[in-house]
Design a protein around this motif. Sequence first.
Motif, mmCIF file in Angstrom:
data_model
loop_
_atom_site.group_PDB
_atom_site.id
_atom_site.type_symbol
_atom_site.label_atom_id
_atom_site.label_comp_id
_atom_site.label_asym_id
_atom_site.label_seq_id
_atom_site.Cartn_x
_atom_site.Cartn_y
_atom_site.Cartn_z
ATOM 1 N N GLU A 17 0.825 -1.207 0.000
ATOM 2 C CA GLU A 17 0.000 0.000 0.000
ATOM 3 C C GLU A 17 0.862 1.261 0.000
ATOM 4 O OE1 GLU A 17 -3.936 -1.795 2.336
ATOM 5 O OE2 GLU A 17 -2.263 -0.926 3.475
ATOM 6 N N ARG A 40 1.979 1.740 -3.445
ATOM 7 C CA ARG A 40 0.902 2.261 -4.282
ATOM 8 C C ARG A 40 0.783 3.782 -4.150
ATOM 9 N NH1 ARG A 40 0.125 -1.584 -7.935
ATOM 10 N NH2 ARG A 40 -0.879 -3.494 -7.153
ATOM 11 N N VAL A 41 0.965 4.278 -2.926
ATOM 12 C CA VAL A 41 0.938 5.733 -2.714
ATOM 13 C C VAL A 41 2.028 6.392 -3.554
ATOM 14 C CG1 VAL A 41 1.294 7.583 -1.036
ATOM 15 C CG2 VAL A 41 -0.063 5.568 -0.404
ATOM 16 N N GLN A 62 3.471 5.091 -6.120
ATOM 17 C CA GLN A 62 3.167 4.839 -7.535
ATOM 18 C C GLN A 62 2.329 5.962 -8.128
ATOM 19 O OE1 GLN A 62 0.656 1.433 -8.197
ATOM 20 N NE2 GLN A 62 0.976 1.416 -10.418
ATOM 21 N N ARG A 63 1.322 6.401 -7.374
ATOM 22 C CA ARG A 63 0.466 7.470 -7.878
ATOM 23 C C ARG A 63 1.244 8.777 -8.008
ATOM 24 N NH1 ARG A 63 -3.370 4.604 -4.722
ATOM 25 N NH2 ARG A 63 -2.971 5.840 -2.843
ATOM 26 N N LEU A 64 2.173 9.013 -7.076
ATOM 27 C CA LEU A 64 2.973 10.240 -7.138
ATOM 28 C C LEU A 64 3.930 10.227 -8.330
ATOM 29 C CD1 LEU A 64 3.840 10.683 -3.343
ATOM 30 C CD2 LEU A 64 2.251 12.076 -4.685
ATOM 31 N N ARG A 65 4.499 9.053 -8.614
ATOM 32 C CA ARG A 65 5.487 8.951 -9.693
ATOM 33 C C ARG A 65 4.863 8.571 -11.033
ATOM 34 N NH1 ARG A 65 10.890 9.291 -7.847
ATOM 35 N NH2 ARG A 65 11.246 9.645 -10.068
ATOM 36 N N ASN A 66 3.584 8.163 -10.997
ATOM 37 C CA ASN A 66 2.872 7.813 -12.228
ATOM 38 C C ASN A 66 3.610 6.728 -13.019
ATOM 39 O OD1 ASN A 66 0.801 7.944 -14.133
ATOM 40 N ND2 ASN A 66 1.842 9.528 -15.339
ATOM 41 N N ASP A 112 2.089 -0.759 -12.748
ATOM 42 C CA ASP A 112 2.088 -1.777 -11.700
ATOM 43 C C ASP A 112 3.347 -2.639 -11.741
ATOM 44 O OD1 ASP A 112 -0.325 -0.950 -10.725
ATOM 45 O OD2 ASP A 112 -1.506 -2.586 -11.601
#
Length: 305
Positions: free
Chosen positions: A98, A101-102, A104-108, A111
């Motif tokens: 998790e 995933r946080v 991941q959203r910041l770095r775009n 998966d």
Amino acid sequence: MSASAIVQTQNLTKTYGGINRVHRVDLRVEEGEIYGFLGPNGAGKTTVLKMLLGLIKPSSGTIQMFGESLSRHRTSILKRTGSLIESPSFYGHLTGLENMRVMQRLRNVPDSNVHEALRIVRLENHKHKKAEQYSLGMKQRLGIAMALLAFPRLLILDEPTNGLDPAGIGEIRELIQSLPGRYGMTILLSSHLLSEIEQIATSVGIISEGNLLFQGSMASLREKSGPSILLATGNNAKAERLLLAQGYRPIQSGSRLEFGQLEDTDVAALNRLLVSHDIPVTRIEERRRNLEDMFLDLTGKERSL
């Protein structure tokens, strides 16, 4: 700037309260190397790394990364850079996955990057465990996984083995050593432990009290730490004057004269020269300095503080 230099600073300086914490540092990190940034605690290592990441602003000097000015292309540069500064930041109530995933959203990033980064740091079997339940070594590896998430060209790690037990240190060392060959990354890591830098780095910069005292390959540092000849005489002052006049370059070292590496024939010639001028030679000895001795000589501090 050289095309092969990933990081290059010129006269990089940071002043706090009128005191230079970093003073005119010319750092140079070549592409594909593991650069060990070595110095005692408080030497200015973290301050330099924070300036490279734009976290603090230099008082003066310039920074170029990937051939671009950090002051003008910070966003572009940071997209190609991963970092772990001081200690990992994560949400303890979230699992390792998790937390990834946080980020991941910041770095775009896709998966596949998340799973690959967790696999690289060997956390794939612990990804559903809450981060607050991780051991210190696992927390450090999670921080490195976050830094790896975008598979950057440059990875900056600040004391990545700090506080770890020997087994954890070995794991992190093995991981870092694998990254340039497997993923084409350039690694810049800081440490106050000479033993760690010696085992992992291909190049090294030694900083103390904000001043860069040495920069070069590990091989060149080992050459500088080679053997020297110590000479004691009945009149060192007279001996030094005579030897200087004959082209030798002795250095005062306590009660003795010190020379760089000399062949046996040169030592014999020195002895004959001094005796022929009525200067008694009372002791000749070879001193072999290891890298620890070199570090102590340069910084005047213990190798691990």
